[in-house]
Enzyme design. Structure first.
Site, PDB file in Angstrom:
ATOM      1  CD  GLU A  26      -3.019  -0.989   0.168  1.00 18.68           C
ATOM      2  OE1 GLU A  26      -3.785  -1.946  -0.027  1.00 18.68           O
ATOM      3  OE2 GLU A  26      -3.086   0.070  -0.490  1.00 18.68           O
ATOM      4  CD  GLU A  31     -14.671  -6.494  -2.433  1.00 15.96           C
ATOM      5  OE1 GLU A  31     -13.441  -6.684  -2.285  1.00 15.96           O
ATOM      6  OE2 GLU A  31     -15.136  -5.399  -2.806  1.00 15.96           O
ATOM      7  CD  GLU A  85     -10.765  -2.612  -8.505  1.00 16.68           C
ATOM      8  OE1 GLU A  85      -9.817  -2.282  -7.757  1.00 16.68           O
ATOM      9  OE2 GLU A  85     -11.976  -2.493  -8.181  1.00 16.68           O
ATOM     10  CG  ASP A 137      -5.412  -7.815  -7.835  1.00 12.83           C
ATOM     11  OD1 ASP A 137      -4.339  -7.981  -7.227  1.00 12.83           O
ATOM     12  OD2 ASP A 137      -6.329  -7.097  -7.392  1.00 12.83           O
TER      13      ASP A 137
END
Length: 614
Positions: free
Chosen positions: A249, A488, A513, A379
């Site tokens: 992050e 989600e 996304e 991902d």
């Protein structure tokens, strides 16, 4: 000759003593001569030799303490060894290291000095090969194929599209103003209770929403707000704060955000901060394999590690873009070396059916579980493979090979089609398929799209078609909910198609996304449906997520009476609103031939190597 007589000593005895003294003096003079010669000719005598040189003779310039013999020895080491030493030392800023380097004029004078020894010359040559801050921003700007902001900041000619873009800009200003009013300096805004949220994943770092918003504010021409953000970074961003934070992050939000802000504006404060932060991340790689652990402490040199001893594919595999640019800016190869080492290990170990499982031991370098997903945990690893190839100006052949090899395995094992004709990406658990697709996996439409052109000739159209099919399925997950926002995760089993069947998967937290894939597919095809789908998302966000104090996620996308989660995520400002703005802009705003977006939607420039290198 008259000798003074001593009691008990004969004349012959005195003569013997004189001859011994003569021999001793002769030996002593030879020893002194030998030592003086050693001072001038032995290779390790440079420091001693300076004692005897004239004060007017030029002295060699050293880095660091004159009194540290080990420092002098290290100066004669090879440049690669010096870089490795830097990565092991406690963090110092790039500017601090630059202070230790000798001025060019003094160095040139030393090289012309007739009294320089071979050791001094070698040390100077090694020093000349050390990393130096040589990045030239003006040169970089000239290397871009087009202006980052286009001919008119990407202003569309169509009045309806312009009106929609202006609406997205108003949404950004509304979100920013509420953050500034209620949560300034905190990481995120709680819009219902109108206060700030700090959280735990950033450790002691603050201002995540500010860093994530810098480039969005700039490209939207919200320059007053951008200046506020820049001033906070310069005066208040503390990179030494204590607390455990996520390497992933911090990298995608803080490093990515600061890099992007620097490349777009050229403001040196962003460069200074990002290089300082980059160095603080290096010790995370000090594991037996070089695979970084997931949790770090920026405020001390005792590092906290991720629980269970596993590193996550999407975390250690989502560092490459940012770390390559840290090497570009600092001219220090250590950042690039760290991420290239990750690739080296991944290429060595066996991959089940060509797939990359989500968990790896940083100690043994072996897979921990055989769970494969293009959603959470996996991902952005795949995203960064194709984007590394594109960012290298299509010269990173290793990244290209890894991406298309992985894509073949994904097609063979994960791509599925529902009875209703929807194409989706299932998850793989040790050979058993879980017919579930997460919202996070919806980025894959855009990824497949931007990678289609460079696939095998017979595969190009297939990849572009697959990109469109995945994007269509993700759109269906939105249209099949009461709020027209996606859950989600959604499933394709027990008669369900593109819907969430579990209560724990029904929430929406302002994720980007699906809209990200709309933007890429619009750029690649100019099919108007993608802009229409984007506008549907804008209307749903305004209706269900906008509250008086900002924007909030919702707990159940299938409930007509929404319940808010009281969180305005920083990625809503960085990604969701930015992708919507780009969707309704002309293609020359951050054109894809010059820019790639990191997984937090921070634009990073493609390295046109023949132009960047002086």
């Amino acid at each position: 000759m008259v000798f003074r007589k001593f009691p008990g000593v004969s004349a012959s005895g005195m003569g013997l003593r004189l001859s011994q003294k003569f021999v001793f003096l002769l030996f002593l003079s030879g020893l002194v001569t030998l030592c003086l010669g050693a001072l001038f000719f032995l290779p390790d005598s440079a420091r001693l030799k300076r004692i005897f040189l004239s004060k007017t003779e030029a002295q060699p310039v050293t880095v660091g303490s004159e009194n540290d013999a080990r420092e002098q020895a290290r100066k004669a080491d090879a440049a690669a060894a010096r870089v490795r030493a830097l990565s092991r030392k406690p963090s110092v800023t790039h500017e601090a290291r630059a202070v230790d380097r000798p001025p060019q004029g003094i160095k040139a004078q030393d090289e012309r000095s007739s009294g320089r020894t071979r050791t001094e010359t070698t040390a100077a040559q090694n020093d000349a090969r050390q990393p130096r801050d040589t990045f030239e921003y003006d040169r970089f700007k000239k290397c871009l194929l087009g202006s980052p902001l286009g001919s008119d900041r990407g202003k569309p000619g169509d009045p309806q599209t312009l009106q929609r873009r202006d609406k997205v800009k108003e949404m950004m200003k509304f979100a920013w103003d509420n953050y500034k009013h209620y949560a300034w300096g905190k990481n995120e805004l709680r819009p219902l209770t109108r206060n700030g949220h700090i959280g735990t994943m950033f450790g002691g770092l603050r201002g995540a929403s500010i860093i994530d918003s810098l480039d969005t504010l700039y490209i939207m021409d919200l320059l007053e707000e951008y200046e506020e953000a820049k001033d906070w970074v310069e005066n208040n961003l503390d990179l030494n704060s204590n607390g455990e934070s996520s390497l992933f992050e911090v990298n995608i939000r803080y490093v990515g955000g600061l890099l992007s802000a620097y490349y777009l504006t050229g403001n040196e404060v962003f460069k200074k901060k990002v290089l300082e932060l980059g160095e603080k991340l290096l010790p995370a790689f000090n594991t037996p394999t070089g695979i970084p652990r997931g949790v770090i402490n920026l405020g001390s040199w005792s590092w906290g590690w991720a629980s269970a001893g596993s590193s996550i594919l999407a975390e250690f595999g989502t560092l490459h873009l940012e770390f390559v640019h840290l090497s570009e800016l600092s001219n220090n190869p250590v950042f690039r070396e760290k991420v290239m080492n990750i690739r080296k290990l991944l290429n060595k170990i066996e991959k089940p059916h060509g797939l990359y499982p989500n968990f790896l031991s940083p100690v043994t370098g072996n897979w921990v579980q055989h769970h494969v997903s293009l959603g959470g945990l996996g991902d952005s690893f795949y995203e960064y493979l194709i984007k590394s190839y594109l960012m290298s100006d299509k010269t990173d052949e290793e990244a290209k090979k890894m991406y298309y090899s992985a894509l073949e395995a994904i097609e063979a094992n994960l791509v599925q089609q529902s009875p209703g004709g929807l194409t989706y990406l299932a998850e793989w658990r040790g050979g058993i398929l879980d017919h579930k697709m997460g919202h996070l996996a919806c980025f894959a439409g855009g990824m497949l799209g931007i990678g289609a052109e460079d696939g095998a000739p017979e595969k190009k159209q297939r990849y572009l078609d697959l990109a469109g099919e995945i994007t269509h399925t993700c759109h269906e997950s939105y249209t099949r909910s009461a709020t027209k926002l996606g859950p989600e995760a959604f499933r394709f089993d027990a008669g369900a198609e593109a819907t969430a069947t579990r209560l724990s998967e029904r929430y929406y937290i302002l994720r980007p996304e699906v809209i990200e894939s709309y933007m890429y597919m619009w750029r690649l095809t100019h099919d108007p449906k993608y802009r229409e789908w984007g506008w549907e998302a804008v209307e749903a966000l305004e209706k269900h997520c906008r509250v008086e104090g900002g924007y909030s996620g919702i707990r159940d996308v299938y409930a007509s009476a929404v319940s808010h989660d009281n969180m305005q995520q920083s990625f809503f400002l960085s990604e969701t609103l930015k992708y919507l703005y780009l969707l309704f802009s002309d293609d020359d705003l951050l054109p894809l031939q010059d820019w790639v977006f990191n997984t937090e939607a921070h634009p990073l420039p493609i390295i046109h190597r023949n132009s960047w290198t002086p």
